[in-house]
Design a protein around this motif. Structure first.
Motif, PDB file in Angstrom:
ATOM      1  N   HIS A   1       3.890  -3.616  34.411  1.00 15.89           N
ATOM      2  CA  HIS A   1       3.466  -2.257  34.759  1.00 15.89           C
ATOM      3  C   HIS A   1       3.726  -1.958  36.235  1.00 15.89           C
ATOM      4  N   ALA A   2       3.587  -2.968  37.093  1.00 17.88           N
ATOM      5  CA  ALA A   2       3.797  -2.768  38.529  1.00 17.88           C
ATOM      6  C   ALA A   2       5.245  -2.419  38.858  1.00 17.88           C
ATOM      7  N   GLU A   3       6.204  -2.793  38.025  1.00 17.28           N
ATOM      8  CA  GLU A   3       7.614  -2.519  38.270  1.00 17.28           C
ATOM      9  C   GLU A   3       8.109  -1.260  37.550  1.00 17.28           C
ATOM     10  N   ALA A   4       7.283  -0.641  36.743  1.00 17.73           N
ATOM     11  CA  ALA A   4       7.700   0.531  35.966  1.00 17.73           C
ATOM     12  C   ALA A   4       7.800   1.766  36.846  1.00 17.73           C
ATOM     13  N   VAL A   5       8.708   2.668  36.473  1.00 18.02           N
ATOM     14  CA  VAL A   5       8.883   3.948  37.154  1.00 18.02           C
ATOM     15  C   VAL A   5       8.166   4.998  36.311  1.00 18.02           C
ATOM     16  N   ALA A   6       7.231   5.695  36.928  1.00 17.13           N
ATOM     17  CA  ALA A   6       6.421   6.667  36.189  1.00 17.13           C
ATOM     18  C   ALA A   6       7.140   8.004  36.072  1.00 17.13           C
ATOM     19  N   GLY A   7       6.968   8.632  34.924  1.00 16.58           N
ATOM     20  CA  GLY A   7       7.454   9.984  34.671  1.00 16.58           C
ATOM     21  C   GLY A   7       6.350  10.760  33.976  1.00 16.58           C
ATOM     22  N   GLN A   8       6.555  12.053  33.761  1.00 15.41           N
ATOM     23  CA  GLN A   8       5.525  12.855  33.102  1.00 15.41           C
ATOM     24  C   GLN A   8       5.425  12.525  31.616  1.00 15.41           C
ATOM     25  N   LYS A   9       6.528  12.046  31.012  1.00 15.21           N
ATOM     26  CA  LYS A   9       6.538  11.730  29.581  1.00 15.21           C
ATOM     27  C   LYS A   9       6.280  10.257  29.285  1.00 15.21           C
ATOM     28  N   GLY A  10       6.193   9.427  30.320  1.00 16.13           N
ATOM     29  CA  GLY A  10       5.940   8.007  30.086  1.00 16.13           C
ATOM     30  C   GLY A  10       6.426   7.143  31.233  1.00 16.13           C
ATOM     31  N   LEU A  11       6.546   5.856  30.948  1.00 19.47           N
ATOM     32  CA  LEU A  11       6.997   4.886  31.939  1.00 19.47           C
ATOM     33  C   LEU A  11       8.417   4.440  31.600  1.00 19.47           C
ATOM     34  N   TYR A  12       9.200   4.183  32.644  1.00 17.91           N
ATOM     35  CA  TYR A  12      10.608   3.831  32.470  1.00 17.91           C
ATOM     36  C   TYR A  12      10.930   2.587  33.275  1.00 17.91           C
ATOM     37  N   CYS A  13      12.020   1.906  32.888  1.00 14.29           N
ATOM     38  CA  CYS A  13      12.428   0.695  33.591  1.00 14.29           C
ATOM     39  C   CYS A  13      13.214   1.009  34.857  1.00 14.29           C
ATOM     40  N   SER A  14      13.755   2.223  34.970  1.00 18.44           N
ATOM     41  CA  SER A  14      14.512   2.597  36.164  1.00 18.44           C
ATOM     42  C   SER A  14      14.512   4.118  36.316  1.00 18.44           C
ATOM     43  N   THR A  15      14.908   4.563  37.503  1.00 23.00           N
ATOM     44  CA  THR A  15      14.994   6.014  37.739  1.00 23.00           C
ATOM     45  C   THR A  15      16.120   6.630  36.909  1.00 23.00           C
ATOM     46  N   GLU A  16      17.156   5.825  36.609  1.00 24.46           N
ATOM     47  CA  GLU A  16      18.258   6.330  35.781  1.00 24.46           C
ATOM     48  C   GLU A  16      17.770   6.662  34.366  1.00 24.46           C
ATOM     49  N   HIS A  17      16.925   5.826  33.813  1.00 23.96           N
ATOM     50  CA  HIS A  17      16.405   6.099  32.468  1.00 23.96           C
ATOM     51  C   HIS A  17      15.419   7.269  32.499  1.00 23.96           C
ATOM     52  N   ARG A  18      14.684   7.414  33.590  1.00 21.33           N
ATOM     53  CA  ARG A  18      13.799   8.579  33.702  1.00 21.33           C
ATOM     54  C   ARG A  18      14.630   9.854  33.761  1.00 21.33           C
ATOM     55  N   SER A  19      15.742   9.815  34.492  1.00 27.07           N
ATOM     56  CA  SER A  19      16.623  10.988  34.578  1.00 27.07           C
ATOM     57  C   SER A  19      17.320  11.258  33.244  1.00 27.07           C
ATOM     58  N   ALA A  20      17.734  10.203  32.541  1.00 26.03           N
ATOM     59  CA  ALA A  20      18.411  10.354  31.245  1.00 26.03           C
ATOM     60  C   ALA A  20      17.467  10.989  30.220  1.00 26.03           C
ATOM     61  N   ALA A  21      16.179  10.749  30.344  1.00 29.79           N
ATOM     62  CA  ALA A  21      15.209  11.330  29.424  1.00 29.79           C
ATOM     63  C   ALA A  21      14.801  12.736  29.853  1.00 29.79           C
ATOM     64  N   GLN A  22      15.419  13.226  30.899  1.00 29.80           N
ATOM     65  CA  GLN A  22      15.127  14.547  31.461  1.00 29.80           C
ATOM     66  C   GLN A  22      13.631  14.664  31.782  1.00 29.80           C
ATOM     67  N   ASP A  23      13.149  13.641  32.417  1.00 29.59           N
ATOM     68  CA  ASP A  23      11.759  13.587  32.838  1.00 29.59           C
ATOM     69  C   ASP A  23      11.727  13.696  34.351  1.00 29.59           C
ATOM     70  N   SER A  24      10.667  14.240  34.883  1.00 33.28           N
ATOM     71  CA  SER A  24      10.553  14.370  36.326  1.00 33.28           C
ATOM     72  C   SER A  24       9.457  13.447  36.841  1.00 33.28           C
ATOM     73  N   ASN A  25       9.514  13.207  38.140  1.00 31.61           N
ATOM     74  CA  ASN A  25       8.534  12.346  38.778  1.00 31.61           C
ATOM     75  C   ASN A  25       7.198  13.066  38.855  1.00 31.61           C
ATOM     76  N   PRO A  26       6.120  12.462  38.355  1.00 32.02           N
ATOM     77  CA  PRO A  26       4.827  13.137  38.459  1.00 32.02           C
ATOM     78  C   PRO A  26       4.374  13.180  39.919  1.00 32.02           C
ATOM     79  N   ALA A  27       4.066  14.337  40.391  1.00 30.58           N
ATOM     80  CA  ALA A  27       3.687  14.483  41.803  1.00 30.58           C
ATOM     81  C   ALA A  27       2.236  14.298  42.055  1.00 30.58           C
TER      82      ALA A  27
END
Length: 75
Positions: free
Chosen positions: A49-75
C-alpha cells in the motif's frame, strides 16, 4: 591412565555445560508486521500500500496506469 580418562570426562562435562548455557551468537531481528497489499485497479498486480499511486477511482501501481485509466490524482 585413570587420571587421563577422568580429566577427559571432566573436560567433556564442562564443555557440554558451557555449550548449553551459551547465549545465541547472533541476535535475532524482531519480527515486523507484514505490509498491507493492494491490487492495481488497471492491471491487477499486487503491491504494498505504501508504494501504490492513489487515484479517485482506486489505487494503481504507477502513474502511467492511473493515466491509462483516465483517473486523476485526488487533491
Amino acid at each position: 591412565m585413570k587420571f587421563l580418562f577422568l580429566l577427559l570426562v571432566v573436560m567433556v562435562v564442562v564443555w557440554a555445560i558451557k555449550r548449553g548455557r551459551k547465549s545465541p551468537s547472533a541476535p535475532q531481528a524482531p519480527q515486523s508486521t507484514p505490509a498491507e497489499m493492494v491490487a492495481c485497479a488497471q492491471c491487477g498486480i499486487h503491491l504494498p500500500h505504501a508504494e501504490a499511486v492513489a487515484g479517485q477511482k482506486g489505487l494503481y501501481c504507477s502513474t502511467e496506469h492511473r493515466s491509462a485509466a483516465q483517473d486523476s490524482n485526488p487533491a
